[in-house]
Design a protein around this motif. Structure first.
Motif, PDB file in Angstrom:
ATOM      1  N   ILE A 216      -5.658  -5.751  15.551  1.00  0.00           N
ATOM      2  CA  ILE A 216      -6.318  -4.608  14.910  1.00  0.00           C
ATOM      3  C   ILE A 216      -5.681  -3.288  15.357  1.00  0.00           C
ATOM      4  CG2 ILE A 216      -8.498  -3.302  14.868  1.00  0.00           C
ATOM      5  CD1 ILE A 216      -9.903  -6.104  14.853  1.00  0.00           C
ATOM      6  N   ASP A 217      -5.324  -3.200  16.645  1.00  0.00           N
ATOM      7  CA  ASP A 217      -4.740  -1.959  17.172  1.00  0.00           C
ATOM      8  C   ASP A 217      -3.283  -1.765  16.757  1.00  0.00           C
ATOM      9  OD1 ASP A 217      -7.139  -1.402  18.372  1.00  0.00           O
ATOM     10  OD2 ASP A 217      -6.571  -2.240  20.327  1.00  0.00           O
ATOM     11  N   GLN A 218      -2.517  -2.865  16.671  1.00  0.00           N
ATOM     12  CA  GLN A 218      -1.064  -2.734  16.469  1.00  0.00           C
ATOM     13  C   GLN A 218      -0.598  -2.970  15.033  1.00  0.00           C
ATOM     14  OE1 GLN A 218       1.475  -4.651  19.345  1.00  0.00           O
ATOM     15  NE2 GLN A 218       0.016  -4.378  21.022  1.00  0.00           N
ATOM     16  N   VAL A 219      -1.281  -3.836  14.280  1.00  0.00           N
ATOM     17  CA  VAL A 219      -0.840  -4.133  12.902  1.00  0.00           C
ATOM     18  C   VAL A 219      -1.457  -3.108  11.952  1.00  0.00           C
ATOM     19  CG1 VAL A 219      -0.902  -5.825  11.024  1.00  0.00           C
ATOM     20  CG2 VAL A 219      -0.538  -6.592  13.377  1.00  0.00           C
ATOM     21  N   PRO A 220      -0.643  -2.450  11.115  1.00  0.00           N
ATOM     22  CA  PRO A 220      -1.195  -1.438  10.204  1.00  0.00           C
ATOM     23  C   PRO A 220      -2.012  -2.054   9.069  1.00  0.00           C
ATOM     24  CG  PRO A 220       1.144  -1.760   9.767  1.00  0.00           C
ATOM     25  CD  PRO A 220       0.820  -2.581  10.978  1.00  0.00           C
ATOM     26  N   ALA A 221      -2.959  -1.294   8.544  1.00  0.00           N
ATOM     27  CA  ALA A 221      -3.747  -1.741   7.389  1.00  0.00           C
ATOM     28  C   ALA A 221      -2.857  -1.731   6.147  1.00  0.00           C
ATOM     29  CB  ALA A 221      -4.934  -0.809   7.183  1.00  0.00           C
ATOM     30  N   PRO A 222      -3.106  -2.620   5.172  1.00  0.00           N
ATOM     31  CA  PRO A 222      -2.291  -2.611   3.948  1.00  0.00           C
ATOM     32  C   PRO A 222      -2.491  -1.321   3.153  1.00  0.00           C
ATOM     33  CG  PRO A 222      -4.155  -4.124   3.739  1.00  0.00           C
ATOM     34  CD  PRO A 222      -4.136  -3.661   5.157  1.00  0.00           C
ATOM     35  N   VAL A 223      -1.462  -0.975   2.385  1.00  0.00           N
ATOM     36  CA  VAL A 223      -1.521   0.238   1.565  1.00  0.00           C
ATOM     37  C   VAL A 223      -1.828  -0.170   0.127  1.00  0.00           C
ATOM     38  CG1 VAL A 223      -0.200   2.232   0.727  1.00  0.00           C
ATOM     39  CG2 VAL A 223       0.151   1.383   3.059  1.00  0.00           C
ATOM     40  N   GLY A 224      -2.739   0.543  -0.543  1.00  0.00           N
ATOM     41  CA  GLY A 224      -3.067   0.233  -1.933  1.00  0.00           C
ATOM     42  C   GLY A 224      -4.192   1.121  -2.434  1.00  0.00           C
ATOM     43  N   ASN A 225      -4.396   1.107  -3.743  1.00  0.00           N
ATOM     44  CA  ASN A 225      -5.453   1.909  -4.354  1.00  0.00           C
ATOM     45  C   ASN A 225      -6.153   1.058  -5.400  1.00  0.00           C
ATOM     46  OD1 ASN A 225      -7.079   3.735  -5.680  1.00  0.00           O
ATOM     47  ND2 ASN A 225      -5.526   5.348  -5.783  1.00  0.00           N
ATOM     48  N   HIS A 226      -7.445   0.781  -5.178  1.00  0.00           N
ATOM     49  CA  HIS A 226      -8.166  -0.102  -6.105  1.00  0.00           C
ATOM     50  C   HIS A 226      -8.491   0.586  -7.438  1.00  0.00           C
ATOM     51  CE1 HIS A 226     -11.562   2.069  -4.284  1.00  0.00           C
ATOM     52  NE2 HIS A 226     -12.244   1.760  -5.384  1.00  0.00           N
ATOM     53  N   LEU A 227      -8.250   1.904  -7.534  1.00  0.00           N
ATOM     54  CA  LEU A 227      -8.513   2.616  -8.790  1.00  0.00           C
ATOM     55  C   LEU A 227      -7.307   2.600  -9.737  1.00  0.00           C
ATOM     56  CD1 LEU A 227     -10.402   5.694  -7.274  1.00  0.00           C
ATOM     57  CD2 LEU A 227     -11.402   3.649  -8.342  1.00  0.00           C
ATOM     58  N   LYS A 228      -6.134   2.237  -9.220  1.00  0.00           N
ATOM     59  CA  LYS A 228      -4.921   2.180 -10.054  1.00  0.00           C
ATOM     60  C   LYS A 228      -4.930   0.912 -10.911  1.00  0.00           C
ATOM     61  CE  LYS A 228      -1.560   4.811  -7.310  1.00  0.00           C
ATOM     62  NZ  LYS A 228      -0.259   4.722  -6.609  1.00  0.00           N
ATOM     63  N   PRO A 229      -4.021   0.836 -11.934  1.00  0.00           N
ATOM     64  CA  PRO A 229      -3.922  -0.410 -12.715  1.00  0.00           C
ATOM     65  C   PRO A 229      -3.539  -1.586 -11.819  1.00  0.00           C
ATOM     66  CG  PRO A 229      -2.731   1.375 -13.798  1.00  0.00           C
ATOM     67  CD  PRO A 229      -3.134   1.887 -12.459  1.00  0.00           C
ATOM     68  N   LEU A 230      -3.994  -2.763 -12.201  1.00  0.00           N
ATOM     69  CA  LEU A 230      -3.777  -3.974 -11.399  1.00  0.00           C
ATOM     70  C   LEU A 230      -2.283  -4.257 -11.204  1.00  0.00           C
ATOM     71  CD1 LEU A 230      -4.889  -6.625 -10.085  1.00  0.00           C
ATOM     72  CD2 LEU A 230      -4.699  -7.670 -12.348  1.00  0.00           C
ATOM     73  N   LYS A 231      -1.901  -4.530  -9.942  1.00  0.00           N
ATOM     74  CA  LYS A 231      -0.551  -5.005  -9.619  1.00  0.00           C
ATOM     75  C   LYS A 231      -0.701  -6.055  -8.532  1.00  0.00           C
ATOM     76  CE  LYS A 231       2.625  -2.284  -7.586  1.00  0.00           C
ATOM     77  NZ  LYS A 231       3.773  -1.337  -7.470  1.00  0.00           N
ATOM     78  N   LEU A 232      -0.422  -7.314  -8.894  1.00  0.00           N
ATOM     79  CA  LEU A 232      -0.552  -8.384  -7.893  1.00  0.00           C
ATOM     80  C   LEU A 232       0.728  -9.214  -7.850  1.00  0.00           C
ATOM     81  CD1 LEU A 232      -1.218 -11.442  -9.251  1.00  0.00           C
ATOM     82  CD2 LEU A 232      -3.379 -10.355  -9.726  1.00  0.00           C
TER      83      LEU A 232
END
Length: 641
Positions: A216-232
């Motif tokens: 939790i301290d060393q690994v960064p959180a993923p980057v993304g925006n749930h309001l943007k169009p879907l990209k998976l």
């Protein structure tokens, strides 16, 4: 007609509704967890994987982490993420497996997504795919073994992807554990800070609770925006008899839920989402997946062909294709080891074909095409990523499907460059041009080379160099990463690597050496087709492409071994090994012989000679018309390791 009161009709309606919404097998529901996950913001997501050399304890550590977070009950099924029988039996991971965990840290819930990756070099494609869905990796090192070849390869692969690495020293409870040495190796080889390493014993659970706060301290959180169009991104897929193809996906932007219409950038096909969920540790249904999460999706109507699920493909909502930039994707792994497989009994051909098709539904890296042999009947030519991949596939056929098969020794592809500049890649040695064609229409013959990295203790260095040189290797690099540990890099022909090179390396170094390799290049080579002839007739099932310098030695081994498995006949049987048009070895099986002189006692020498000459002429005539039939048992015994 029997009247139905209101209460009864309500009960029937509820029963019908329950029947209709009954989940497919393998699906679970956890409403409390669903509510907890929906309240966790993106900043408290962590996606990480565990990478290490084979047998350093990745799957055992995964079990401890799952128990620690309450995802599985403690003391239950061991190595829960290893789903295949062959994985449990051999103690190795073949397929990368995923699981989501909810962990409370300092009074706040975190959603952790864990990927357990294979350690063997043959399955490196699984590791590189896992990195795409992660922001960090636990680099696991066995305290008793130290840094090994695959550890080095995984480090550079993760470093190139920009992942944050958390060093973990495992098996510190062993009597032979040397944690200071492992920490020193990590510092010198990878420049990782030893003070940030976590020392644990996954088997006993010692200090495992310190890993997740470090993540939790060393690994960064993923980057993304749930309001943007879907990209998976499609990370992996597998086939279910009930649901069709199930996709494991990483959501980069937007969100996806049941009923959404989505489309593939690679194929252009459109689908309706039937269900979304997470692996917890089995498929657990969710109302939606949002940016930053890793989960599964299947469609309704289902995706029936696994070929449609192209790993590395990008999906988006129908209508948003122009708003979304597709992701880079992955390079598909290429088959580099080929074998021919035949059923022991030809009546089992249809059953064996079904079995191969079923396994390849979940392992698309296997290539196969039909093949036939005069000696062994109808079969297939199968292509694999490496020799362990081939061995695992063979075990799965035997264990899961009860198949009885004959497997020929592994071969590698070769390239033929013709005079008209046309290049042809040949995977079947029987189709390789013989010596006659080689002198007329061919400009160049090429074979694949690999760059092998061998990590070993210093005392075995001389023996290993001798082994590599004896296998036509070219030394590229030699350096000491500690006072007693050496890393050796060699360019080796892949044909030698698949010929039990790893087994020879392990026996020379008493199991202390480790091997990793990557494709290097195609090189011009003096290679030739070696064939086995029985009474001047080639045996198509036993053909191999070898280097000219090996032809005589391998040919002699062949004829000596094959002679042991062929029965004597009424006429002479000649077994030969031919390299191109040159006979390099020969063995003769003498015929059964009647004693024609038994009725003669005190006869003249000319009478004796006359009878012997007559017998000799009869043998010649019999050999001219006689046709030797070599039983399938002889080929099975000859091809057995």
């Amino acid at each position: 007609m029997v009247p139905v009161d209101l209460k009864t009709s309500s009960i029937l309606a509820i029963m019908c509704k329950a029947k209709i919404s009954e989940p497919a097998p393998g699906t679970h529901y956890y409403n409390d967890e669903m509510a907890r996950i929906s309240e966790i913001p993106l900043e408290r997501f962590r996606n990480f994987c565990i990478v290490a050399h084979v047998d350093h304890g990745k799957s055992t550590l995964s079990d401890r982490l799952l128990e620690l977070t309450g995802t599985i009950a403690p003391g239950g099924n061991k190595q829960i993420l290893d789903k295949l029988d062959v994985e449990r039996e051999r103690g190795i991971t073949v397929k990368a497996q995923t699981c989501s965990m909810i962990y409370n840290h300092r009074g706040e819930d975190y959603l952790l997504h864990l990927v357990d990756t294979p350690g063997h070099v043959d399955f490196r494609a699984e590791v590189s795919r896992s990195y795409a869905s992660c922001g960090g990796a636990l680099l696991l090192v066995d305290a008793s073994q130290g840094v090994q070849a695959q550890t080095v390869a995984n480090f550079y692969l993760a470093f190139a992807q920009g992942l944050r690495l958390v060093p973990i020293i495992n098996k510190i409870d062993l009597p032979s554990a040397d944690s200071p040495r492992a920490l020193e190796q990590m510092k010198e080889t990878f420049e990782l800070d030893p003070s940030k390493a976590v020392l644990v014993s996954a088997k006993t659970g010692l200090n495992v609770e310190a890993i997740l706060p470090t993540v939790i301290d060393q690994v960064p959180a993923p980057v993304g925006n749930h309001l943007k169009p879907l990209k998976l991104l499609l990370v992996d897929s597998w086939y279910s008899n009930y649901k069709g193809v199930i996709l494991l996906v990483r959501i980069f932007d937007g969100q996806v839920k049941a009923g959404d219409h989505i489309t593939s950038f690679a194929t252009g096909l459109r689908y309706i989402v039937g269900e979304v969920g997470i692996m917890y540790p089995d498929q657990t249904r969710q109302t939606l997946l949002r940016a930053g999460q890793v989960g599964y999706i299947y469609f309704n109507p289902g995706m029936k062909r696994s070929q449609e699920a192209k790993v590395g493909d990008t999906y988006t909502t129908v209508g948003a294709e122009k708003l979304v930039e597709p992701l880079a994707g992955f390079e598909e792994p290429k088959a580099m080891v080929f074998v021919a497989a035949f059923p022991v009994d030809q009546s089992d051909y249809a059953h064996l074909e079904d079995s191969i098709n079923q396994i390849t539904l979940n392992d698309r890296s296997v290539t196969f095409q039909k093949e036939s042999s005069e000696a062994l009947g109808a079969g297939w030519r199968l292509g694999f990523l490496g020799s362990l991949h081939c061995s695992v596939f063979e075990d799965r056929l035997r264990q899961e499907h009860g198949a009885s098969i004959i497997i020929t020794p592994p071969t590698v592809p070769f390239k033929v460059i013709w005079k008209d500049s046309k290049e042809e890649t040949i995977t079947n040695p029987a189709e390789f041009p013989d010596g006659g064609t080689a002198h007329t229409g061919i400009v160049e013959l090429q074979e694949p080379y690999v760059l092998a990295t061998i990590a070993l203790p210093q005392e075995y260095l001389g023996k290993v160099i001798e082994l590599c040189e004896g296998n036509r290797g070219e030394q590229k690099e030699l350096h000491f990463f500690t006072a007693t540990q050496v890393v050796l890099k060699y360019d080796l022909p892949m044909a030698h690597l698949v010929d039990d090179f790893f087994g020879k390396l392990k026996s020379l170094t008493k199991g202390y050496a480790s091997l990793d390799y990557e494709e290097s290049a195609w090189r011009k080579s003096n290679i030739i087709k070696l064939q086995l002839l029985v009474n001047k007739e080639p045996v198509d099932a036993v053909a191999r492409v070898v280097h000219y310098s090996q032809a005589e030695r391998v040919g002699r081994q062949w004829v000596t071994k094959f002679k042991q498995h062929v029965d004597r006949q009424m006429f002479e049987v000649v077994i030969q090994a031919a390299a191109g048009r040159r006979i390099v070895a020969r063995e003769t099986i003498k015929p059964f012989r009647k004693d024609v002189l038994s009725k003669l006692h005190a006869s003249d020498i000319s009478r004796r000679r006359k009878l012997l000459e007559k017998q000799k002429e009869g043998r010649k005539k019999l050999r001219a018309v006689g046709n030797i039939s070599v039983g399938q048992e002889a080929f099975q015994a000859f091809l057995a390791k």
